[in-house]
Each structure stands twice: as structure tokens, then as C-alpha cells.
Design an enzyme around this catalytic site. Structure first.
Site, PDB file in Angstrom:
ATOM      1  N   TYR A   1       0.685   0.231  -7.879  1.00  0.00           N
ATOM      2  CA  TYR A   1       0.364   1.628  -8.175  1.00  0.00           C
ATOM      3  C   TYR A   1      -0.968   1.952  -7.521  1.00  0.00           C
ATOM      4  O   TYR A   1      -1.950   1.227  -7.681  1.00  0.00           O
ATOM      5  CB  TYR A   1       0.302   1.820  -9.694  1.00  0.00           C
ATOM      6  CG  TYR A   1      -0.503   3.009 -10.173  1.00  0.00           C
ATOM      7  CD1 TYR A   1      -0.224   4.298  -9.735  1.00  0.00           C
ATOM      8  CD2 TYR A   1      -1.552   2.838 -11.083  1.00  0.00           C
ATOM      9  CE1 TYR A   1      -0.968   5.398 -10.185  1.00  0.00           C
ATOM     10  CE2 TYR A   1      -2.293   3.921 -11.547  1.00  0.00           C
ATOM     11  CZ  TYR A   1      -2.000   5.194 -11.087  1.00  0.00           C
ATOM     12  OH  TYR A   1      -2.744   6.269 -11.532  1.00  0.00           O
ATOM     13  N   PHE A   2      -1.017   3.051  -6.762  1.00  0.00           N
ATOM     14  CA  PHE A   2      -2.240   3.486  -6.087  1.00  0.00           C
ATOM     15  C   PHE A   2      -2.881   4.595  -6.910  1.00  0.00           C
ATOM     16  O   PHE A   2      -2.300   5.665  -7.099  1.00  0.00           O
ATOM     17  CB  PHE A   2      -1.912   3.997  -4.682  1.00  0.00           C
ATOM     18  CG  PHE A   2      -3.120   4.506  -3.927  1.00  0.00           C
ATOM     19  CD1 PHE A   2      -4.095   3.620  -3.475  1.00  0.00           C
ATOM     20  CD2 PHE A   2      -3.278   5.863  -3.668  1.00  0.00           C
ATOM     21  CE1 PHE A   2      -5.204   4.082  -2.771  1.00  0.00           C
ATOM     22  CE2 PHE A   2      -4.380   6.336  -2.964  1.00  0.00           C
ATOM     23  CZ  PHE A   2      -5.350   5.445  -2.514  1.00  0.00           C
ATOM     24  N   ALA A   3      -4.083   4.325  -7.435  1.00  0.00           N
ATOM     25  CA  ALA A   3      -4.818   5.280  -8.269  1.00  0.00           C
ATOM     26  C   ALA A   3      -5.978   5.860  -7.477  1.00  0.00           C
ATOM     27  O   ALA A   3      -6.671   5.132  -6.747  1.00  0.00           O
ATOM     28  CB  ALA A   3      -5.334   4.592  -9.530  1.00  0.00           C
ATOM     29  N   TYR A   4      -6.202   7.167  -7.636  1.00  0.00           N
ATOM     30  CA  TYR A   4      -7.288   7.823  -6.904  1.00  0.00           C
ATOM     31  C   TYR A   4      -8.127   8.734  -7.797  1.00  0.00           C
ATOM     32  O   TYR A   4      -9.150   9.261  -7.367  1.00  0.00           O
ATOM     33  CB  TYR A   4      -6.720   8.640  -5.739  1.00  0.00           C
ATOM     34  CG  TYR A   4      -5.653   9.622  -6.164  1.00  0.00           C
ATOM     35  CD1 TYR A   4      -6.002  10.866  -6.681  1.00  0.00           C
ATOM     36  CD2 TYR A   4      -4.298   9.308  -6.067  1.00  0.00           C
ATOM     37  CE1 TYR A   4      -5.031  11.769  -7.085  1.00  0.00           C
ATOM     38  CE2 TYR A   4      -3.330  10.197  -6.478  1.00  0.00           C
ATOM     39  CZ  TYR A   4      -3.690  11.431  -6.979  1.00  0.00           C
ATOM     40  OH  TYR A   4      -2.726  12.314  -7.388  1.00  0.00           O
TER      41      TYR A   4
ATOM     42  N   GLU B   1       1.573  11.326 -16.934  1.00  0.00           N
ATOM     43  CA  GLU B   1       1.393  12.284 -15.847  1.00  0.00           C
ATOM     44  C   GLU B   1       2.373  13.456 -15.924  1.00  0.00           C
ATOM     45  O   GLU B   1       2.327  14.348 -15.082  1.00  0.00           O
ATOM     46  CB  GLU B   1       1.546  11.579 -14.492  1.00  0.00           C
ATOM     47  CG  GLU B   1       0.628  10.393 -14.292  1.00  0.00           C
ATOM     48  CD  GLU B   1      -0.853  10.766 -14.317  1.00  0.00           C
ATOM     49  OE1 GLU B   1      -1.161  11.965 -14.286  1.00  0.00           O
ATOM     50  OE2 GLU B   1      -1.705   9.866 -14.366  1.00  0.00           O
TER      51      GLU B   1
END
Length: 612
Positions: free
Chosen positions: A38-41, A113
């Protein structure tokens, strides 16, 4: 944590000639992997924040996503500002963290989300760090970009803390710091860290600590809500505090619920007072027939009251109704079925438009046998703050439609936008608009939601984000509701503020970190509450918390003993809410007055000033 009061939505009334105004999905891809990347920003850059809902998260690497930029959009009630998203933009990049999480945690992220609600969508991206490439899930807001996309100071600080914790590139951290925010810096939990009680005048503090909460409640109820003198006021109250209450009351428009529509009928003699014209101020109103389906009781009450007002305005002005932001069409169906009006529903989200049509057919099938109910027309169209009324009607194929425009919850800049439509568009002969979310009003840019009138604009008058957010809260609901039904439950707000101070003492990165909600906290001592609240935090364990509690035992005992200080401080703060809302509403009245027509006259009639 939100301030200890309910949100409110405020209508106001104006008239021009014979026209009245009440201004007032994507589903996630099925999860098959036992573990995934998972890519979190955004806020999930911060380890402690992510692991509240994703305890399995393990950092893999930092990485960058090319041809996207970091942006913000869609007001988040949790953060009191726009939420982070990514937007396609060639030659831009977004830095973030690659996390390895479990299948269960990915499902939790979907829920967090709002994937099923079509707030965010989850999709695959390729990110890299040097020669390392990763295929990850990430999230992107699906809502159209809004005009005011500023995050709150609180939210931005969490993102920056996560970037610093994970040592993202310095130039990128500098870019994050440069992002313009709305100034909202957090409410209740900062009571002790910012010494809010110490900012109250000393003689006020002495009186408030000696007085009972019920005494203060009664004073506020009489001076600000009912506008009557209370002979039982404590004569030892500081004169400045008494003047504060009186001034707040005298400086704000009445906030009592509208009792009936007789004042409307007096102005428009062709609409005679009838039993059907009543809007009961306290009795819960419900929707009849097939229109009741899919509508909760509170919503039924709300749309029933709104429908009665809209029907009087539309019949008086001999116009159809255009329901702006019609959503699932609940209000539009009532106006059609119960008031036999021609209604056009305009909605931004295509899925809501389609669902509204389905609900229309359900409603029709549930009607009386042999009875053909009238159905509204639904179209999809995105109204921007700068959209003119004439262009809107043209785009939906109703260019020459004589219409009463109605909007239930005209949020943020949409409230001023419909005022401008009404003032500038001859075809729009009436307006019923219930405004909300004042904190989303734009203060700069091509469209300014506040101030609207020339006088305040010429004086560069402004309100802070905190002030506009405060104006959304219902003093009367808090004073006549929560303070009457047992304010002991509000002790949790003191506990949360106490815990905030301990968490920051343990690690400054934990400032405003989300903690677990705790039911019936007022029945616990602080230690029990605190251990429940940090249950999902891995940045502080039970033993470390016990040490903090032991080291601060004297202060904690004193703070818990005086927990009502938190309640009293925010009660004082809440007294200013109607004053700020009055400024916002009078600004709109002055705008209409400046249009050169008798648009503002009805605004001044005492019995038809705002309230739901």
C-alpha cells in the site's frame, strides 16, 4: 475530536416583489492477496496514525509516484479541512511510504477511505525508489476538484510529521510546509497544552468555578436563546461576564425555530393561512406514503419542513421548483407527490441521479392503487461557485423555466452562489436555501464566499477558519440538549485533553494523533480511559503509559477533579457562535440590498429570521 456540540444548518429569509427566499461508486477491486503493498502519501505517512486501523503495517521503503501531484479536495469533518489526494500531472511527483499490510487491514482502509461511498477509489500504481520498483494499492478522491482545497493546520502537521519520521527528501518536506492551510489548529484536546483556562479573565474563572453548571446554563438560555431577564441571576457574577452574555444575545439574530408560515401568508394574501401551512417548531414531522422509504426520521422531519416552505414560495410565485444538489431525490419526491409541483432535481453525482430515479419508481409503486403519482425530473450537472443561474438552466435544457430554486444544505460557497443566481437571473423568481458549513467559504480567489457585500469587502473584513467553523454549531442544541440530559457524559472531553498532554510529553510526534473512541468514559477513571484509548497505538505501550500517569499523578488528579472547566470554557466559546453567524447572514442581506431591489426586507422580520 470535535467541540462538544452539534452542527447546525441555518436558513434566512428575504423577499423580492412576489418572490421569497429562504437563504438560509466505485467499489474496490476484490482483495485476493494474503498480504499486499500500500502506497501512503497523506496522514498515513505517520506510523502511529496508520497502525490505529492497520496494526499489521510494516514499512517496506520510501518511494515516489511519477506524473502525479499531491493535492487536496473534499471537506473532511474528521480533519476540518480538505483531504489529501493525488491528481495526474506530467513531470510532477508524489513521495510516500510503501507499507506491507494484511488483507484484513486493506479491507479496513477501504472502509476508512469511503470506497463504497464513492469518496475514494482504490487502484494500482507503480512507484520506485532508485532501482527498486513496487506495484502498490493507493487511493484517490473521485470527487471533482473544489475551489477551496485547503487542508487544516492539524491535518497538514500530521502529514509533515509522517514525512519527517520517514525521512522523505528535504525538498519535498519543504514543499509540504509551503502548502496553504485554513488555519484550523484543533479544538478540545488542546485545552491543557494551550492553557485555555488560563486565558479566561481571573474574576470570570472564580465565578464559574464556584457556580453550578446548571446556573451558567440557565443564564445563557435566558440571555442568548429566550432573550428574557432572569431574576435569579447570581448577583456576584462579574459585571464584564454579565455584559458578555447580554452582548452576545443582543448582537445575534434570534435563533428560535420557526413556528408557522403565517408571516409569509400576511405578505402574500393570495395564500391563505391553513392548517397545512403550519411548521411545528418542536414536533417531529414525518413523510407520508412511499416517500418515507430510505429516509431516516430526522431526515424526514427536515425535508418535511423544507417542503412546506418551498411549496408556499413556489405556489405564490407561480413557478416550478429546481432542487439544487437533490441527492437521492427525497425532497423532490415530496414536492411532487404531496404538493403537486413540477420539480427538476440537479445533482452533481451521476450515481445519485440514477438512484433517485430508482427510488422514484419505488415510491410510485407504493402509492395507492389506481393513483398515478407525479415524479420529479433528475439531471446530472456540476454547479460551481461561479456558475450563473442562466447558464445552469441552459445546460440542463430549461433556459426559459420560471423557477423557485431550493437547496437543502447549500454547503460552503454554494450558499453565496445561489444568492448570486437569484439576484442576477430573472427566471429564478424565488429561492429557499438552507446554508451550512460556513468554514468552507472561500476568502480569496476568483470567487469569494465571504464577505459578499461591498462594504465589508472594501474594509478587507475577514473571519478566521475557526470563527466560521464555530458559527456552524448550535448553541441551543447544546444548552437545551446535552446540558439538560446529563452533562456528566461530557467528562470524556477533559479526559481526551489530559491524554493529549501525556502523549505529547511522551513523543511530540503524537500531537493530535487519533485515538480509539471509548464508550461510557464518564463511568471510568482517567487511567482506565487512557488505556482503552491507546489500545491500537504502537508508539506507546501500557507500561509507558503507566509511567506517565505515575509521574504526572498530582496534575492528573487536579485536572480530573476540575473536569468541568473544559465544559465551561467551551460553553463560553459557544456563546460567540450566533454572533459570528449573524455577521455571515447580515453580509448576505447587505449583498442583496446592494443589488438595488427590495430584496432584504423580509430578512428583518423577527419571526422569520433563521432557524431549522
Amino acid at each position: 475530536m470535535q467541540p462538544v456540540c452539534e452542527k447546525r444548518r441555518s436558513p434566512s429569509w428575504v423577499v423580492r416583489s412576489s418572490c421569497v427566499q429562504l437563504s438560509c461508486g466505485m467499489s474496490a477491486t476484490p482483495i485476493r492477496e494474503k498480504a499486499c503493498l500500500y502506497f501512503a502519501y497523506g496522514s498515513n505517512l505517520l506510523t502511529a496514525r496508520l497502525r490505529i486501523g492497520c496494526p499489521s503495517a510494516v514499512k517496506v521503503d520510501i518511494a515516489q509516484l511519477k506524473d502525479f501531484r499531491l493535492d487536496f479536495n473534499y471537506f473532511s469533518r474528521r480533519w476540518q479541512g480538505a483531504a489529501a489526494t493525488i491528481v495526474g500531472d506530467r513531470n510532477s511527483r508524489v513521495w510516500g511510504i510503501v507499507w506491507k499490510i494484511s488483507q484484513d487491514d486493506l479491507a479496513h482502509l477501504d472502509e476508512q477511505e469511503g470506497v463504497k461511498k464513492a469518496i475514494y477509489r482504490r487502484f494500482r500504481v507503480e512507484v520506485r525508489n532508485g532501482s527498486s520498483f513496487y506495484s502498490c494499492w493507493t487511493y484517490q478522491l473521485v470527487r471533482p476538484l473544489e475551489d477551496d482545497r485547503r487542508p487544516s493546520t492539524v491535518y497538514k502537521s500530521v502529514i509533515i510529521s509522517g514525512a519527517l519520521e520517514n525521512e522523505l527528501p528535504e525538498d519535498y518536506v519543504a514543499q509540504l510546509r509551503s502548502i496553504s492551510d485554513n488555519g484550523y489548529d484543533g479544538p478540545v484536546e488542546e485545552f491543557f497544552t494551550e492553557d485555555h483556562w488560563g486565558k479566561v479573565p481571573e474574576d470570570w474563572r472564580q465565578f464559574l468555578e464556584a457556580a453550578e453548571v446548571d446556573t451558567v446554563r440557565n443564564v445563557i438560555a435566558n440571555s442568548l436563546i429566550e432573550r428574557s431577564e432572569d431574576p435569579n441571576w447570581n448577583m456576584e457574577m462579574p459585571e464584564t461576564l454579565a455584559n458578555f452574555f447580554v452582548t452576545c444575545g443582543n448582537s445575534s439574530l434570534p435563533r428560535n425555530a420557526v413556528a408557522n408560515l403565517r408571516d409569509v401568508d400576511e405578505i402574500f394574501s393570495e395564500v391563505q393561512p391553513t392548517e397545512d401551512n403550519w411548521i411545528c417548531g418542536t414536533q417531529l414531522m414525518t413523510v407520508s406514503g412511499g416517500c418515507r422509504r430510505h429516509v431516516k426520521p430526522k431526515k424526514q422531519h427536515e425535508i418535511s419542513r423544507m417542503a412546506k416552505v418551498v411549496s408556499v414560495v413556489a405556489k405564490t410565485t407561480h413557478s416550478s421548483v429546481t432542487d439544487l444538489g437533490s441527492g437521492l431525490g427525497h425532497l423532490a419526491r415530496i414536492l411532487c407527490n404531496e404538493y403537486s409541483l413540477d420539480v427538476l432535481g440537479i445533482e452533481e453525482q451521476p450515481r445519485f441521479t440514477e438512484q433517485a430515479r430508482i427510488f422514484d419508481l419505488e415510491s410510485q409503486s407504493l402509492g395507492k392503487e389506481g393513483e398515478v403519482s407525479k415524479l420529479p425530473e433528475h439531471v446530472t450537472f456540476s454547479v460551481k461557485p461561479w456558475t450563473s443561474g442562466r447558464s445552469m438552466l441552459k445546460e440542463v435544457g430549461k433556459e426559459n423555466l420560471r423557477s423557485t430554486l431550493c437547496g437543502l444544505h447549500t454547503c460552503g460557497d454554494l450558499g453565496p452562489a445561489v444568492l448570486r443566481m437569484f439576484a442576477e437571473t430573472q427566471e429564478i423568481v424565488g429561492l429557499c436555501s438552507v446554508a451550512c458549513c460556513y468554514m468552507k467559504l472561500s476568502a480569496t480567489g476568483d470567487f469569494v464566499g465571504f464577505p459578499m457585500c461591498k462594504r465589508l469587502s472594501s474594509e478587507n473584513f475577514s473571519l478566521s477558519y475557526e470563527a466560521k467553523e464555530l458559527a456552524c454549531h448550535a448553541l441551543e442544541s447544546f444548552v437545551n440538549g446535552k446540558l439538560v440530559s446529563g452533562y456528566e457524559r461530557l467528562k470524556i472531553h477533559c479526559y481526551r485533553a489530559m491524554l493529549e498532554k501525556l502523549l505529547i510529553q511522551h513523543d511530540g510526534q503524537l500531537k493530535r494523533i487519533g485515538v480509539r473512541g471509548v464508550k461510557n468514559a464518564h463511568l471510568m477513571d482517567f487511567s482506565e480511559y487512557a488505556h482503552c484509548a491507546i489500545l491500537k497505538l504502537d508508539t506507546i505501550n501500557a507500561e509507558e503509559l503507566n509511567q506517565l500517569i505515575h509521574l504526572n499523578s498530582d496534575w492528573l488528579d487536579a485536572a480530573a477533579k476540575n473536569w468541568k472547566r473544559v465544559l465551561l470554557f467551551y460553553l463560553l466559546r459557544l456563546c460567540i457562535a450566533p454572533v459570528i453567524e449573524t455577521v455571515l447572514l447580515l453580509d448576505r442581506m447587505m449583498f442583496l440590498f446592494e443589488q438595488g431591489d427590495d430584496l432584504s426586507k423580509f430578512f428583518l422580520r423577527n419571526h422569520l429570521i433563521p432557524r431549522h
